[in-house]
Write an enzyme that holds these catalytic residues in place. Structure first.
Site, PDB file in Angstrom:
ATOM      1  N   HIS A  72       0.823  -1.224  -0.303  1.00  0.00           N
ATOM      2  CA  HIS A  72       0.161   0.142   0.025  1.00  0.00           C
ATOM      3  C   HIS A  72       0.963   1.216   0.003  1.00  0.00           C
ATOM      4  CE1 HIS A  72      -4.195   1.686   0.724  1.00  0.00           C
ATOM      5  NE2 HIS A  72      -3.545   2.627   1.352  1.00  0.00           N
ATOM      6  N   ASP A  77     -13.719   2.779   7.461  1.00  0.00           N
ATOM      7  CA  ASP A  77     -12.986   3.382   6.774  1.00  0.00           C
ATOM      8  C   ASP A  77     -13.252   3.900   5.169  1.00  0.00           C
ATOM      9  OD1 ASP A  77      -9.778   4.659   5.918  1.00  0.00           O
ATOM     10  OD2 ASP A  77      -9.843   2.976   4.180  1.00  0.00           O
ATOM     11  N   ARG A 114     -13.063  12.651   4.979  1.00  0.00           N
ATOM     12  CA  ARG A 114     -11.547  13.409   5.183  1.00  0.00           C
ATOM     13  C   ARG A 114     -11.148  14.247   3.442  1.00  0.00           C
ATOM     14  NH1 ARG A 114      -7.766   8.924   5.605  1.00  0.00           N
ATOM     15  NH2 ARG A 114      -5.971  10.344   6.063  1.00  0.00           N
ATOM     16  N   SER A 130      -6.568   5.020   8.717  1.00  0.00           N
ATOM     17  CA  SER A 130      -6.939   4.013   7.691  1.00  0.00           C
ATOM     18  C   SER A 130      -6.163   3.250   6.539  1.00  0.00           C
ATOM     19  CB  SER A 130      -6.906   5.106   6.682  1.00  0.00           C
ATOM     20  OG  SER A 130      -7.679   5.870   5.442  1.00  0.00           O
ATOM     21  N   LYS A 163      -7.813  -0.970   6.478  1.00  0.00           N
ATOM     22  CA  LYS A 163      -7.915  -1.916   5.240  1.00  0.00           C
ATOM     23  C   LYS A 163      -6.607  -3.033   5.027  1.00  0.00           C
ATOM     24  CE  LYS A 163      -7.486   1.794   1.979  1.00  0.00           C
ATOM     25  NZ  LYS A 163      -7.177   3.153   3.016  1.00  0.00           N
TER      26      LYS A 163
HETATM   27  N1  URA Z   1      -3.979   5.467   2.053  1.00  0.00           N
HETATM   28  C1  URA Z   1      -5.052   5.387   3.049  1.00  0.00           C
HETATM   29  O1  URA Z   1      -6.094   4.476   2.101  1.00  0.00           O
HETATM   30  N2  URA Z   1      -5.627   5.980   3.635  1.00  0.00           N
HETATM   31  C2  URA Z   1      -4.582   6.929   3.917  1.00  0.00           C
HETATM   32  O2  URA Z   1      -5.232   8.040   4.426  1.00  0.00           O
HETATM   33  C3  URA Z   1      -3.740   7.885   2.591  1.00  0.00           C
HETATM   34  C4  URA Z   1      -2.984   7.235   2.071  1.00  0.00           C
END
Ligand code: URA
Length: 439
Positions: free
Chosen positions: A93, A171, A178, A193, A197
């Site tokens: 990620h 999220d 956000r 966040s 996930k």
């Molecule tokens: N990627 C995410 O999944 N969440 C964030 O807050 C920033 C980048």
């Protein structure tokens, strides 16, 4: 509706506004109530701003993450098999950058090397692009997968990129809020966040690409190291081996920023070409993922030259209804920005380019807004490259030409062509792409 005798949103907002800690039980109540619609959007928006300004400590962030995981399903692919053999799962990620299309070639490279990548992805956030918005510029691509379809696709194809949906629904809701309340750039909110996930999606190991620089949410190496350390700790605490790379995001990655433009560039990489930095980062992240999956005898770079990564990408897109034989959408209008003098291209500010693409229609300013698939920026001259007077430096794309003015204003001052006799000196040496790693 039942009234909770212990907690209420105004008190929790005031607690954080005044700089105090939220208790474990109050966080559990808050995330559950928000997911179910009991805590209203405007109350959560106020609380997010209080967290943005006051922060959360490591314990609050860990509990916030756990509560977000508990808001939905936690998937488990420990028993995933192909032809009777167990298939290891691993994911990566990125914390968000400009021109960051790495996920697209990366999942295909790792799948071609024998691992399975269950990649729960998000949409654009602030000035940064989202993988789902990019993939949805492919005709027919469907990012909503049931758990059963996801499992079958991972076993058959080795990769799936999907809307987190049932994984950490808290999220998904917070992420969208956000994005439109200027509360993205908060270390505890980013860490929770990303990790909620990623821990819910069921990958057995995780590589994080923590971006640092003008186009990243973390502007300094110190902030990025803190974020990386926190996320690695969260992963480890939940039993998922996690490693983070810190990578440069002062200049955009590659030569395109915008949804369909970035898919086209990812396809170039999968065809064995593409910009050097995109290829290098894809191969490095793939090597990290394969090491965590116990498949480090495979050479990720070879899958880009022998076509097996392209085959994996085509299979993944096809399994999700996408048709790569349909040309990618192109914006109705374009405008070129040319060099007013010759010299050498200096740094190109990733934030300026990200905001330019956003103004052109590649991102959102209202919840649920449709992004323009063809909108974005093509970079013709990259830092350190020679420039002749009058030649194109950037092309801007949009379907709505009234956006060109504000977009040009964002890009203005975000780059410089250094002349031979420039009083401001010569361009800085290119920065290294990989800055560090945790652990
Ligand atoms: N990627 C995410 O999944 N969440 C964030 O807050 C920033 C980048």
């Amino acid at each position: 509706m039942a009234v909770n005798p212990v907690f209420d949103a105004p008190t929790l907002i005031a607690t954080k506004r005044d700089g105090h800690r939220l208790t474990d039980a109050s966080i559990d109540w808050l995330i559950d109530s928000y997911t179910r619609g009991v805590v209203a959007q405007e109350q959560m928006a106020a609380l997010l701003m209080a967290i943005f300004l006051r922060g959360m400590d490591a314990r609050e962030t860990a509990r916030w993450t756990t509560a977000m995981i508990a808001s939905g399903e936690r998937l488990d692919f420990a028993d995933l098999r192909r032809n009777g053999r167990r298939v290891p799962t691993v994911d990566k990620h990125s914390t968000g950058g400009v021109g960051d299309k790495i996920t697209l070639p990366l999942v295909a490279v790792v799948a071609a090397c024998g691992a399975a990548v269950p990649q729960a992805s998000g949409r654009g956030l602030g000035h940064t692009g989202g993988t789902l918005d990019k993939l949805e510029s492919i005709a027919g691509f469907d990012a909503t997968l049931s758990t059963a379809r996801l499992r079958d696709q991972l076993a058959e194809v080795g990769a799936a990129i999907f809307a987190a949906g049932a994984c950490a629904p808290a999220d998904a809701k917070l992420y969208a809020l956000r994005d439109i309340t200027a509360t993205v750039e908060s270390l505890p909110l980013i860490a929770s966040s990303v990790m909620s996930k990623k821990l819910a999606e069921g990958a057995a190991a995780l590589v994080l690409d923590v971006k640092v620089g003008s186009g990243a949410f973390m502007k300094t190496v110190g902030q990025a190291r803190e974020l990386a350390g926190l996320m690695v700790e969260l992963g480890t605490a939940h039993g998922v081996p996690t490693r983070a790379l810190l990578t440069d995001m002062n200049s955009p990655l590659g030569t395109t920023v915008g949804n369909a433009l970035e898919v086209a560039e990812a396809l170039e990489v999968l065809a064995g070409g593409g910009p050097e930095d995109v290829v290098a980062l894809t191969v490095r992240l793939a090597a990290e993922m394969l090491a965590l999956a116990g498949l480090d005898t495979r050479d990720p770079a070879a899958t880009l030259s022998d076509g097996t990564a392209m085959d994996a990408f085509v299979a993944m897109v096809g399994a999700q209804g996408g048709d790569l034989s349909v040309p990618l959408p192109m914006a109705a209008c374009s405008e070129t920005i040319s060099a007013s003098r010759g010299g050498t291209m200096g740094e190109i500010d990733a934030m300026a380019v990200g905001m330019t693409a956003w103004r052109l229609g590649a991102g959102r300013s209202r919840p649920g807004e449709r992004v323009q698939a063809g909108a974005g920026v093509r970079i013709h001259r990259r830092p350190g490259e020679p420039v002749s007077a009058g030649e194109p430096l950037f092309t801007l794309y949009t379907d709505t030409p009234e956006r060109f003015g504000p977009a040009r204003a964002e890009l203005d001052g975000g780059y410089r062509v250094h002349g031979v006799h420039d009083v401001h000196g010569t361009p800085a040496a290119p920065r290294p792409l990989i800055i560090g790693a945790t652990p």
